[in-house]
Design a protein around this motif. Structure first.
Motif, short mmCIF file in Angstrom:
data_model
loop_
_atom_site.label_atom_id
_atom_site.label_comp_id
_atom_site.label_asym_id
_atom_site.label_seq_id
_atom_site.Cartn_x
_atom_site.Cartn_y
_atom_site.Cartn_z
N GLY A 285 44.97 33.25 3.64
CA GLY A 285 44.21 32.84 2.46
C GLY A 285 43.93 33.97 1.48
O GLY A 285 44.80 34.74 1.13
N GLY A 286 42.66 34.08 1.10
CA GLY A 286 42.25 34.99 0.03
C GLY A 286 42.40 36.46 0.36
O GLY A 286 42.58 37.30 -0.52
N GLY A 287 42.33 36.81 1.65
CA GLY A 287 42.57 38.19 2.05
C GLY A 287 41.42 39.16 1.84
O GLY A 287 41.63 40.37 1.71
N THR A 288 40.17 38.67 1.83
CA THR A 288 39.05 39.61 1.64
C THR A 288 38.88 40.50 2.86
O THR A 288 38.50 41.67 2.73
CB THR A 288 37.73 38.86 1.37
N ASN A 289 39.19 39.99 4.05
CA ASN A 289 39.14 40.86 5.24
C ASN A 289 40.28 41.88 5.20
O ASN A 289 40.08 43.05 5.55
CB ASN A 289 39.23 40.02 6.51
N LEU A 290 41.45 41.45 4.75
CA LEU A 290 42.56 42.40 4.57
C LEU A 290 42.13 43.48 3.58
O LEU A 290 42.36 44.66 3.83
CB LEU A 290 43.79 41.67 4.03
N ALA B 290 43.57 38.26 10.32
CA ALA B 290 42.48 38.30 9.34
C ALA B 290 42.49 37.00 8.55
O ALA B 290 42.99 36.92 7.43
CB ALA B 290 42.67 39.51 8.42
N GLY B 291 41.98 35.94 9.20
CA GLY B 291 42.03 34.63 8.55
C GLY B 291 43.40 34.01 8.66
O GLY B 291 43.92 33.45 7.70
N ILE C 222 39.25 38.01 13.78
CA ILE C 222 37.89 37.93 13.26
C ILE C 222 37.52 36.45 13.15
O ILE C 222 38.28 35.66 12.59
CB ILE C 222 37.74 38.65 11.89
N HIS C 223 36.37 36.10 13.76
CA HIS C 223 35.93 34.71 13.69
C HIS C 223 34.53 34.69 13.06
O HIS C 223 33.67 35.50 13.46
CB HIS C 223 35.91 34.06 15.08
N PRO C 224 34.28 33.76 12.13
CA PRO C 224 33.01 33.79 11.37
C PRO C 224 31.84 33.09 12.06
O PRO C 224 31.11 32.31 11.43
CB PRO C 224 33.39 33.09 10.07
N GLN D 40 28.89 31.38 4.11
CA GLN D 40 30.20 32.01 4.37
C GLN D 40 30.28 33.36 3.68
O GLN D 40 30.70 34.35 4.28
CB GLN D 40 31.33 31.11 3.83
N MET E 213 30.61 37.04 5.47
CA MET E 213 31.70 37.97 5.13
C MET E 213 31.14 39.34 4.74
O MET E 213 31.54 40.37 5.27
CB MET E 213 32.54 37.41 3.98
N GLU F 192 31.66 40.32 8.60
CA GLU F 192 33.12 40.41 8.77
C GLU F 192 33.71 41.68 8.19
O GLU F 192 34.49 42.39 8.87
CB GLU F 192 33.79 39.21 8.12
#
Ligand code: GRF
Length: 208
Positions: A10-15, A88-89, A109-111, A173, A177, A181
């Motif tokens: 998805g959006g890749g904020t964790n990346l 990461a998602g 990673i799990h929210p 959410q 994050m 996260e």
């Protein structure tokens, strides 16, 4: 040097948190060798490209069956020979053969605070909808090693986040994050890069 492959959907904020951590030095001795997504439209692929990281799409939709996808996905991973795979998602089930081959070398990673609100059907906003519906006062995020179950591998790190009365799933959410996260996933990678994480009898031991 810890060579990692990051899998995204998805959006890749964790990346992005990992990219920034490597760039700023809060993640030591680590190279993001490749980013793989199952979703050709994932903004995470744009983030990888902007950071000069090889970005590849391996989409199940582009293969005649799951076996063919699994083979292509495994080949993409093995071409890179990573030390660690980071989910990461990533919303696709990994091939069991990959999980066996990379035992305790795949993290996710799990929210939520596993074992709450996890397992089949608990992903993305659904996790936070369930937490709000249950009325929990504390939620958070979990980084864990991936085994052949769904969100069942040894837990590496967790961080709690307060739930507020006026939270919507979207607001919650974002707070999970920001406050959990994007902090614990980079930190776990940093600890693994420093050789400070080991698994004994299914439990994770950290040496700071
Ligand atoms: C995050 O909430 C993560 O916990 C979950 O999927 C979401 C991915 O978001 N596994 P992003 O792609 O990292 O922005």
């Amino acid at each position: 040097m810890l060579k990692i492959v990051v899998c995204v959907s998805g959006g890749g904020t964790n990346l992005q948190a990992i990219i920034d951590g490597v760039a700023q030095g809060s993640i030591v001795d680590t190279k993001i060798a490749k980013v793989i997504s199952n979703n050709r439209g994932a903004y995470a692929l744009e983030r990888a490209g902007a950071a000069g990281i090889e970005a590849v799409c391996v989409s199940p939709k582009e293969y005649e069956d799951r076996e063919a996808f699994n083979r292509a996905f495994m080949q993409e991973i093995e071409k890179t020979e990573p030390d660690l795979i980071v989910l990461a998602g990533f919303l696709v089930t990994l091939p069991a053969e990959l999980i066996r081959k990379y035992a305790n070398r795949i993290i996710n990673i799990h929210p939520s605070l596993i074992p709450s609100f996890c397992g089949t059907g608990y992903y993305g906003l659904k996790v936070h909808e369930a937490a709000l519906a249950r009325g929990v006062k504390i939620t958070g995020a979990t980084v864990h090693f991936v085994d052949e179950g769904m969100d069942t591998g040894p837990i590496i790190m967790q961080k709690a986040v307060a739930v507020r009365e006026d939270d919507t799933p979207q607001i919650l959410q974002k707070r999970v994050m920001e406050e959990a996260e994007w902090l614990i996933l980079p930190w776990c990678i940093n600890l693994i890069a420093g050789g400070k994480v080991r698994v004994e009898n299914g439990r994770v031991l950290l040496s700071e």
